[in-house]
Design an enzyme around this catalytic site. Structure first.
Site, PDB file in Angstrom:
ATOM      1  N   GLY A 244       0.837  -1.191   0.000  1.00  0.00           N
ATOM      2  CA  GLY A 244       0.000   0.000   0.000  1.00  0.00           C
ATOM      3  C   GLY A 244       0.872   1.241   0.000  1.00  0.00           C
ATOM      4  O   GLY A 244       2.027   1.198   0.424  1.00  0.00           O
TER       5      GLY A 244
ATOM      6  N   GLN B  91       2.674  10.132   1.459  1.00  0.00           N
ATOM      7  CA  GLN B  91       4.011   9.523   1.529  1.00  0.00           C
ATOM      8  C   GLN B  91       4.908   9.952   0.364  1.00  0.00           C
ATOM      9  O   GLN B  91       6.122   9.782   0.428  1.00  0.00           O
ATOM     10  CB  GLN B  91       3.911   7.996   1.554  1.00  0.00           C
ATOM     11  CG  GLN B  91       3.339   7.462   2.863  1.00  0.00           C
ATOM     12  CD  GLN B  91       3.251   5.956   2.828  1.00  0.00           C
ATOM     13  OE1 GLN B  91       2.310   5.387   2.294  1.00  0.00           O
ATOM     14  NE2 GLN B  91       4.257   5.296   3.375  1.00  0.00           N
TER      15      GLN B  91
ATOM     16  N   CYS C 141       6.148  -0.081   7.059  1.00  0.00           N
ATOM     17  CA  CYS C 141       5.650   1.028   6.252  1.00  0.00           C
ATOM     18  C   CYS C 141       6.795   1.472   5.352  1.00  0.00           C
ATOM     19  O   CYS C 141       7.945   1.504   5.788  1.00  0.00           O
ATOM     20  CB  CYS C 141       5.236   2.157   7.197  1.00  0.00           C
ATOM     21  SG  CYS C 141       4.708   3.669   6.374  1.00  0.00           S
ATOM     22  N   LEU C 142       6.498   1.824   4.115  1.00  0.00           N
ATOM     23  CA  LEU C 142       7.566   2.246   3.207  1.00  0.00           C
ATOM     24  C   LEU C 142       8.254   3.531   3.696  1.00  0.00           C
ATOM     25  O   LEU C 142       9.368   3.821   3.291  1.00  0.00           O
ATOM     26  CB  LEU C 142       7.034   2.419   1.780  1.00  0.00           C
ATOM     27  CG  LEU C 142       6.609   1.112   1.081  1.00  0.00           C
ATOM     28  CD1 LEU C 142       6.024   1.412  -0.294  1.00  0.00           C
ATOM     29  CD2 LEU C 142       7.761   0.118   0.955  1.00  0.00           C
TER      30      LEU C 142
ATOM     31  N   HIS D  96      -4.183   1.016   7.650  1.00  0.00           N
ATOM     32  CA  HIS D  96      -2.852   1.645   7.691  1.00  0.00           C
ATOM     33  C   HIS D  96      -2.781   2.828   6.718  1.00  0.00           C
ATOM     34  O   HIS D  96      -2.359   3.931   7.093  1.00  0.00           O
ATOM     35  CB  HIS D  96      -1.801   0.573   7.345  1.00  0.00           C
ATOM     36  CG  HIS D  96      -0.396   1.079   7.277  1.00  0.00           C
ATOM     37  ND1 HIS D  96       0.614   0.560   8.059  1.00  0.00           N
ATOM     38  CD2 HIS D  96       0.177   2.046   6.505  1.00  0.00           C
ATOM     39  CE1 HIS D  96       1.749   1.212   7.776  1.00  0.00           C
ATOM     40  NE2 HIS D  96       1.511   2.112   6.832  1.00  0.00           N
ATOM     41  N   GLU D  97      -3.229   2.598   5.476  1.00  0.00           N
ATOM     42  CA  GLU D  97      -3.133   3.665   4.465  1.00  0.00           C
ATOM     43  C   GLU D  97      -4.110   4.796   4.769  1.00  0.00           C
ATOM     44  O   GLU D  97      -3.786   5.971   4.587  1.00  0.00           O
ATOM     45  CB  GLU D  97      -3.386   3.101   3.063  1.00  0.00           C
ATOM     46  CG  GLU D  97      -2.402   2.020   2.623  1.00  0.00           C
ATOM     47  CD  GLU D  97      -0.940   2.391   2.817  1.00  0.00           C
ATOM     48  OE1 GLU D  97      -0.593   3.577   2.705  1.00  0.00           O
ATOM     49  OE2 GLU D  97      -0.142   1.475   3.106  1.00  0.00           O
TER      50      GLU D  97
ATOM     51  N   HIS E 109      -2.731   7.351   7.081  1.00  0.00           N
ATOM     52  CA  HIS E 109      -1.772   8.312   6.508  1.00  0.00           C
ATOM     53  C   HIS E 109      -2.479   9.603   6.087  1.00  0.00           C
ATOM     54  O   HIS E 109      -1.883  10.675   6.114  1.00  0.00           O
ATOM     55  CB  HIS E 109      -1.081   7.722   5.270  1.00  0.00           C
ATOM     56  CG  HIS E 109       0.115   6.868   5.588  1.00  0.00           C
ATOM     57  ND1 HIS E 109       1.237   7.367   6.199  1.00  0.00           N
ATOM     58  CD2 HIS E 109       0.367   5.551   5.359  1.00  0.00           C
ATOM     59  CE1 HIS E 109       2.143   6.396   6.335  1.00  0.00           C
ATOM     60  NE2 HIS E 109       1.639   5.276   5.837  1.00  0.00           N
TER      61      HIS E 109
HETATM   62 ZN    ZN Z   1       2.602   3.472   5.772  1.00  0.00          ZN
END
Ligand code: ZN
Length: 190
Positions: free
Chosen positions: A46, A51, A93-94, A137-138, A141
């Site tokens: 995701g 981000q 997480c990226l 999670h997304e 953000h």
């Molecule tokens: Zn993340």
């Protein structure tokens, strides 16, 4: 389209709330294409617009496994309309390269969003599936919330962050989630 730079934990704009999208314009479509390119390039499941430095309410997920066809799902202006049950989720997480820790999540969610064609859709994700956890999670953000804010053990989270040279847990951002804690405790007693 293009592979974009992913902001790392500590960059201020990851904590900023994102704005609603008013129209699925060519610009938004290009943003979505960049999100997919950047997510796939980095083997993520995701990625949310903030981000890559765009504070707009857009994210993408693809929870397909290696042997399955791709399953890209685009969420524009998502709303979580129902949530129930609790699960423990081992997440990364990226924006937090290599750092994983256990967090609290709802097990079941019902989400309404707009797709890339500007049509409204509803999606259900259940039983603490990867999809259910990735969407939560997304979604976070978009409100400047990060997975570590849901840490089950913040000291453990701090240890992991230190190990990977990331800033420590922001104590004032930690979420109190008594309802999830209660449900997680009950499931442990079984
Ligand atoms: Zn993340």
């Amino acid at each position: 389209m293009s592979i974009r730079k992913i902001l790392k934990y500590g960059e201020k704009s990851l904590r900023e709330p994102s704005k609603e999208v008013h129209k699925v314009s060519a610009k938004i479509k290009a943003l979505v294409a960049d999100l997919y390119d950047t997510m796939y390039k980095n083997n993520g499941v995701g990625l949310a617009a903030p981000q890559i430095g765009e504070n707009l309410r857009v994210f993408v997920v693809d929870c397909s496994t290696e042997n399955e066809p791709l399953n890209p799902i685009t969420f524009i202006n998502p709303k979580i309309i129902k949530k129930s049950g609790a699960c423990k989720s081992h997440e990364g997480c990226l924006s937090f390269p290599e750092a994983y820790t256990d967090v609290r999540r709802y097990a079941n969610i019902l989400v309404k969003a707009t797709d890339i064609n500007g049509r409204s859709f509803v999606i259900e994700a259940k039983d603490g599936s990867l999809l259910a956890r990735a969407i939560q999670h997304e979604f976070d953000h978009l409100d400047g919330i990060l997975f570590i804010d849901h840490s089950i053990n913040r000291f453990e989270a701090d240890e992991v962050l230190t190990k990977y040279n990331l800033p420590p847990v922001e104590v004032d951002k930690l979420l109190s989630e008594p309802e999830l804690d209660e449900m997680l405790k009950d499931s442990k007693d079984d």
